[in-house]
Enzyme design. Structure first.
Site, short mmCIF file in Angstrom:
data_model
loop_
_atom_site.label_atom_id
_atom_site.label_comp_id
_atom_site.label_asym_id
_atom_site.label_seq_id
_atom_site.Cartn_x
_atom_site.Cartn_y
_atom_site.Cartn_z
N LYS A 118 2.12 4.02 -11.89
CA LYS A 118 1.10 4.12 -12.94
C LYS A 118 1.66 4.82 -14.17
O LYS A 118 1.26 4.54 -15.30
CB LYS A 118 -0.12 4.87 -12.41
CG LYS A 118 -0.94 4.08 -11.38
CD LYS A 118 -2.31 4.74 -11.21
CE LYS A 118 -3.00 4.44 -9.89
NZ LYS A 118 -3.31 3.07 -9.59
N LYS A 160 -4.00 11.72 -10.65
CA LYS A 160 -3.79 10.45 -9.95
C LYS A 160 -2.37 10.36 -9.44
O LYS A 160 -1.43 10.72 -10.16
CB LYS A 160 -3.95 9.28 -10.91
CG LYS A 160 -5.34 8.84 -11.20
CD LYS A 160 -5.25 7.53 -11.98
CE LYS A 160 -6.62 7.13 -12.45
NZ LYS A 160 -6.57 5.86 -13.21
N GLY A 166 -5.61 1.38 -4.00
CA GLY A 166 -6.74 1.35 -3.06
C GLY A 166 -7.59 2.60 -3.13
O GLY A 166 -8.23 2.98 -2.17
N GLY A 167 -7.60 3.25 -4.31
CA GLY A 167 -8.45 4.42 -4.49
C GLY A 167 -7.90 5.69 -3.88
O GLY A 167 -8.56 6.73 -3.88
N HIS A 210 -15.91 -0.57 -14.57
CA HIS A 210 -14.60 -1.13 -14.23
C HIS A 210 -14.63 -2.61 -14.63
O HIS A 210 -15.41 -3.39 -14.09
CB HIS A 210 -14.33 -0.98 -12.73
CG HIS A 210 -13.05 -1.64 -12.30
ND1 HIS A 210 -11.96 -0.93 -11.84
CD2 HIS A 210 -12.67 -2.95 -12.27
CE1 HIS A 210 -10.97 -1.78 -11.55
NE2 HIS A 210 -11.39 -3.01 -11.80
N GLU A 277 -6.43 -4.11 -15.08
CA GLU A 277 -7.68 -3.36 -14.93
C GLU A 277 -7.90 -2.41 -16.10
O GLU A 277 -6.97 -1.76 -16.56
CB GLU A 277 -7.66 -2.55 -13.62
CG GLU A 277 -7.59 -3.43 -12.37
CD GLU A 277 -7.76 -2.64 -11.07
OE1 GLU A 277 -8.27 -3.22 -10.10
OE2 GLU A 277 -7.37 -1.45 -11.02
N ARG A 295 -0.65 -8.99 -7.92
CA ARG A 295 -0.93 -9.77 -6.70
C ARG A 295 -2.27 -10.45 -6.87
O ARG A 295 -2.97 -10.23 -7.86
CB ARG A 295 -1.01 -8.82 -5.50
CG ARG A 295 -2.01 -7.71 -5.74
CD ARG A 295 -2.22 -6.80 -4.55
NE ARG A 295 -2.88 -5.56 -4.92
CZ ARG A 295 -4.18 -5.39 -5.05
NH1 ARG A 295 -5.00 -6.40 -4.82
NH2 ARG A 295 -4.68 -4.23 -5.40
P1 ADP Z 1 -8.49 -5.25 -5.05
O1 ADP Z 1 -8.04 -4.48 -6.26
O2 ADP Z 1 -7.60 -6.35 -4.62
O3 ADP Z 1 -9.90 -5.66 -5.13
P2 ADP Z 1 -8.80 -2.71 -3.91
O4 ADP Z 1 -8.53 -2.16 -5.26
O5 ADP Z 1 -10.12 -2.50 -3.28
O6 ADP Z 1 -8.44 -4.27 -3.86
O7 ADP Z 1 -7.72 -2.18 -2.91
C1 ADP Z 1 -6.37 -2.14 -3.26
C2 ADP Z 1 -5.54 -2.55 -2.09
O8 ADP Z 1 -5.97 -1.90 -0.91
C3 ADP Z 1 -5.61 -4.04 -1.86
O9 ADP Z 1 -4.31 -4.54 -1.90
C4 ADP Z 1 -6.24 -4.21 -0.53
O10 ADP Z 1 -5.45 -4.99 0.32
C5 ADP Z 1 -6.29 -2.85 0.10
N1 ADP Z 1 -7.66 -2.62 0.60
C6 ADP Z 1 -8.42 -1.56 0.39
N2 ADP Z 1 -9.60 -1.66 1.01
C7 ADP Z 1 -9.60 -2.84 1.62
C8 ADP Z 1 -10.54 -3.54 2.42
N3 ADP Z 1 -11.72 -3.05 2.76
N4 ADP Z 1 -10.17 -4.74 2.85
C9 ADP Z 1 -8.99 -5.26 2.55
N5 ADP Z 1 -8.09 -4.64 1.82
C10 ADP Z 1 -8.36 -3.46 1.36
P1 ADP Z 2 -6.21 2.30 -7.72
O1 ADP Z 2 -4.76 2.00 -7.86
O2 ADP Z 2 -6.48 3.19 -6.57
O3 ADP Z 2 -7.04 1.08 -7.79
P2 ADP Z 2 -7.19 2.87 -10.41
O4 ADP Z 2 -6.47 3.61 -11.46
O5 ADP Z 2 -7.29 1.41 -10.57
O6 ADP Z 2 -6.55 3.23 -8.99
O7 ADP Z 2 -8.66 3.49 -10.29
C1 ADP Z 2 -9.55 3.11 -9.29
C2 ADP Z 2 -10.97 3.48 -9.69
O8 ADP Z 2 -11.09 4.88 -9.95
C3 ADP Z 2 -11.43 2.83 -10.96
O9 ADP Z 2 -11.96 1.55 -10.73
C4 ADP Z 2 -12.48 3.79 -11.46
O10 ADP Z 2 -13.71 3.60 -10.80
C5 ADP Z 2 -11.95 5.13 -11.04
N1 ADP Z 2 -11.19 5.75 -12.14
C6 ADP Z 2 -9.87 5.61 -12.38
N2 ADP Z 2 -9.49 6.32 -13.47
C7 ADP Z 2 -10.60 6.94 -13.91
C8 ADP Z 2 -10.88 7.84 -15.00
N3 ADP Z 2 -9.93 8.26 -15.82
N4 ADP Z 2 -12.15 8.28 -15.14
C9 ADP Z 2 -13.13 7.89 -14.30
N5 ADP Z 2 -12.94 7.05 -13.27
C10 ADP Z 2 -11.69 6.58 -13.06
MG MG Z 3 -7.20 -0.25 -9.35
#
Ligand code: ADP
Ligand code: ADP
Ligand code: MG
Length: 678
Positions: A118, A160, A166-167, A210, A277, A295
């Site tokens: 990131k 972060k 995956g959060g 988002h 995103e 992906r």
């Molecule tokens: P995406 O961005 O593809 O919608 P997420 O952001 O929820 O998926 O999760 C990021 C990664 O973690 C994905 O590559 C996914 O495979 C995995 N992952 C997390 N939660 C799940 C779930 N409930 N089912 C399948 N894959 C998940």
């Molecule tokens: P991941 O790789 O786990 O998907 P992301 O950076 O895409 O991480 O963030 C996942 C989620 O976390 C976002 O969809 C949003 O809901 C929350 N998020 C991320 N960054 C921020 C931020 N700076 N402020 C508030 N929420 C955030």
């Molecule tokens: Mg994300």
């Protein structure tokens, strides 16, 4: 051109089945891979060929790049599709593919490496003048530097993990005093989950949406976008409901996001499907780049339904060197699509993941409904992989119609054998607020006290009556063995020998509920006992088993003068009730156990935290001697790819911590003991 004839899918579950479907359409032979736990899985049955790759733990099979490569070589596959999750963003697998002349269906090593961190991704976006969330993404990871940067950003802010996904690996810091501890925890979590402890700092947006943009690129220099999706309905930073296209957002802003996404894609010479995103501040409409996922995404079907493009087919075509068959101008959006992720979990009990056999499984059908799943009746939800069972995706000309069809689909999904989030999903989309502005705070705002299903005690009463009726039925058929063993209940017997009342015990959200059942032959009175016997609630239940010869398992039930038809399933000590809108499972505790075993354990657990299933402890937030308030998170566990915050069961003092971050723990293992306050 390098025609793909035999494609190995390095994944499992619904996404493996999804890729197989496109292979069938394209006349490509599909090869599944499987672990021990998946020998009989749907993706293995649906593929043309299947190769065993190792033990059930993902690290031994689906995450083992060398095993996947060996399987591809053995079966002479000319390409590998990684799906999402697992190795989809691993440069190791691509490198192995290149060394062995196998096509990787995905972007280049360089794109994945650039976007996988990131810190790096943000720097590239900044260089391209794509707005990013204010914060710090420097290379210097010195704690003092990070702290002084955080003071500049202000609070609340988000730490972060640079390698996160995956959060996972995110922590909010509300005030300077919390910084040091949060940083240590974020680094530790990130190191154990991703093997990399670099972090970035971001201003935390309080009311963000988002919004993401789907892109596709080919090897001829074309990059197009396929419009946007909104994934604001999230829990724990993970998506629950997703839709395409985005509503309630100005077209100028949307166009700006499309342009940014394409600019980034072109810069990367991006090949295949990817998602850029963004978060948009709902108050100021300021939009910021978050990350790029290199992906296919879980929510890709929504885009497919509104654009008419098969994204997996496009991935395969561009991977074999074809140019995209459409230009940006030829792409349009029509209608609206919404997806809901159906998971094996218990939303009423902190979304605890559930495992078990799918005893009942009927997917809904109907106009504008698409179900992407990787299971069938009899499949097993094992603790090794994530808890997603199926995706219900609805399409309609308008958002309103798509919502109504999604509701029909969720209502008519029959699934039994364990708890799912079916009723919770229905609750999410039937709230009036679902038709207003959505932000990532939606779930917290709609269910400030947590989500609770309606009519819980009434359904327990039905389950107990069904169990009593089933027990009598078993007793009547001689080959069923000792009926008293199967009953799992005590009986008080009148002098005449006829049973007067049976006692059942249900374990529910960590508590034992006692039920007294009187009656026989389809007519029962069920009393739910309260501890002090003052608020006992009694239900009158008429219940009739399904006709033996009929295939369906529908029971006719009348409770307190209301009739309903239910699928009722019995497995071991569990009774599952299923009908449109309803999906409940109740665990009955056998008599002996309720007096000695689990009951005692439950009592003891009121002052302890135990592992909810096999998994890994990711964080321990308390140490012996700490004072704690009931409900505060004491420990974080990862199981089935999900993060679980385990709360203190009581207020008091931490007596002993029996685990550490990084420990693999067995189901039920004692993790923390508390000394409850008087
Ligand atoms: P995406 O961005 O593809 O919608 P997420 O952001 O929820 O998926 O999760 C990021 C990664 O973690 C994905 O590559 C996914 O495979 C995995 N992952 C997390 N939660 C799940 C779930 N409930 N089912 C399948 N894959 C998940
Ligand atoms: P991941 O790789 O786990 O998907 P992301 O950076 O895409 O991480 O963030 C996942 C989620 O976390 C976002 O969809 C949003 O809901 C929350 N998020 C991320 N960054 C921020 C931020 N700076 N402020 C508030 N929420 C955030
Ligand atoms: Mg994300």
């Amino acid at each position: 051109m390098n025609t793909i004839r035999r494609l190995l899918i390095a994944n499992r579950g619904e996404i493996a089945c999804r890729v197989i479907a496109s292979c069938k359409r394209l006349g490509i032979e599909s090869v599944a891979v499987f672990s021990d736990a998946d020998r009989n899985a749907q993706h293995v049955r649906k593929a043309d060929l299947a190769v065993y790759i190792g033990a059930s733990a993902a690290s031994e099979s689906y995450l083992n790049a060398q095993s996947i490569l060996d399987a591809a070589r053995k079966i002479k596959a000319d390409a590998i599709h990684p799906g999402y999750g697992f190795l989809s963003e691993s440069t190791e697998l691509i490198t192995l593919c290149q060394q062995n002349d196998i096509i990787f269906v995905g972007p280049s090593v360089a794109s994945i490496a650039d976007m996988g961190s990131k810190i790096e991704a943000k720097a590239i976006a900044q260089a391209l003048e794509i707005p990013t969330v204010p914060g710090y993404n420097g290379a210097d990871q010195n704690s003092d530097v990070l702290f002084s940067e955080s003071e500049k950003i202000g609070y609340p802010l988000l730490i972060k993990a640079s390698a996160g996904g995956g959060g996972k690996g995110m922590r909010i810091v509300n005030a300077a005093a919390e910084f040091t501890e949060a940083l240590a925890l974020a680094k530790q979590e990130s190191l154990s989950a991703f093997g990399d402890d670099r972090v970035l700092l971001e201003k935390y947006l309080v009311r963000p949406r988002h919004i993401e943009v789907q892109v596709l690129g080919d090897s001829h220099g074309n990059v197009v976008h396929l419009f946007d999706r909104e994934c604001s309905i999230q829990r724990n930073y993970q998506k629950v409901i997703e839709e395409a296209p985005v509503s309630h957002l100005g077209m100028d802003l949307r166009q700006k996001l499309f342009d940014c996404a394409v600019r980034l894609g072109k810069h990367l010479s991006y090949l295949g499907a990817g998602t850029v995103e963004f978060i948009v501040d709902a108050d100021t409409q300021d939009a910021y780049f978050l990350e790029m996922n290199t992906r296919l995404q879980v929510e890709h079907p929504t885009t497919e339904l509104v654009t008419g493009v098969d994204l997996v087919e496009c991935q395969i075509r561009v991977a074999q060197g074809e140019a995209l068959s459409f230009t940006q101008e030829q792409l349009t959006v029509s209608g609206h699509a919404i997806e809901a992720r159906l998971n094996a979990e218990d939303p009423a009990n902190n979304y605890m993941p559930e495992t078990g056999v799918i005893e009942l499984y009927r997917e809904p059908t109907g106009e504008g409904l698409r179900i992407d799943s990787g299971v069938a009746q009899g499949s097993e939800i094992s603790p090794f992989y994530d808890s997603m069972v199926a995706k219900v995706i609805a399409f309609g000309e308008t958002r309103g119609l798509a919502t109504r069809r999604l509701l029909t689909g969720l209502n008519n999904f029959s699934i039994g054998g364990f708890k799912t989030n079916q009723e919770f999903l229905i609750g999410l989309i039937t709230r009036p607020a679902f038709h207003q502005e959505l932000t990532t705070q939606y779930i917290a705002k709609q269910f400030p006290e947590g989500w609770q299903p309606w009519g819980e005690v009434m359904h327990m009463a039905i389950a107990a009556a069904a169990k009593a009726e089933e027990g009598q039925f078993d007793a009547a058929s001689p080959q069923q063995g000792n009926p008293w063993q199967r009953m799992g209940s005590w009986r008080l017997t009148e002098p005449s020998g006829t049973p007067a009342s049976s006692w059942f015990c249900i374990e529910h959200a960590g508590e034992l509920i006692e039920l007294a059942v009187t009656g026989c032959h389809g007519k029962y009175e069920v009393t739910i006992k309260q501890e002090d016997d003052t608020d006992n609630e009694t239900f009158h239940v008429l219940i009739a088993r399904p006709q033996a010869k009929l295939e369906s398992s529908y029971w006719q039930v009348e409770i307190n003068n209301t009739r309903c038809t239910l699928d009722i399933l019995f497995s071991n000590n569990q009774v599952s009730l299923s009908s449109p809108r309803l999906n409940r499972s109740y665990d009955f505790i056998s008599l002996e156990e309720s007096q000695l075993g689990p009951a005692a354990a439950l009592k003891d657990s009121s002052a302890a935290i135990r592992a909810v299933m096999p998994g890994v402890v990711t964080d321990v937030l308390v140490k012996a001697g700490d004072k704690i308030v009931e409900g505060d998170t004491a420990l974080v566990m990862e199981a089935m790819k999900l993060i679980h915050n385990l709360p203190a069961p009581c207020s008091g003092v931490v007596k002993e911590v029996l685990c550490a971050a990084g420990d693999s723990v067995a189901d039920g293992a004692l993790l923390i003991e508390f000394e409850p306050e008087e």
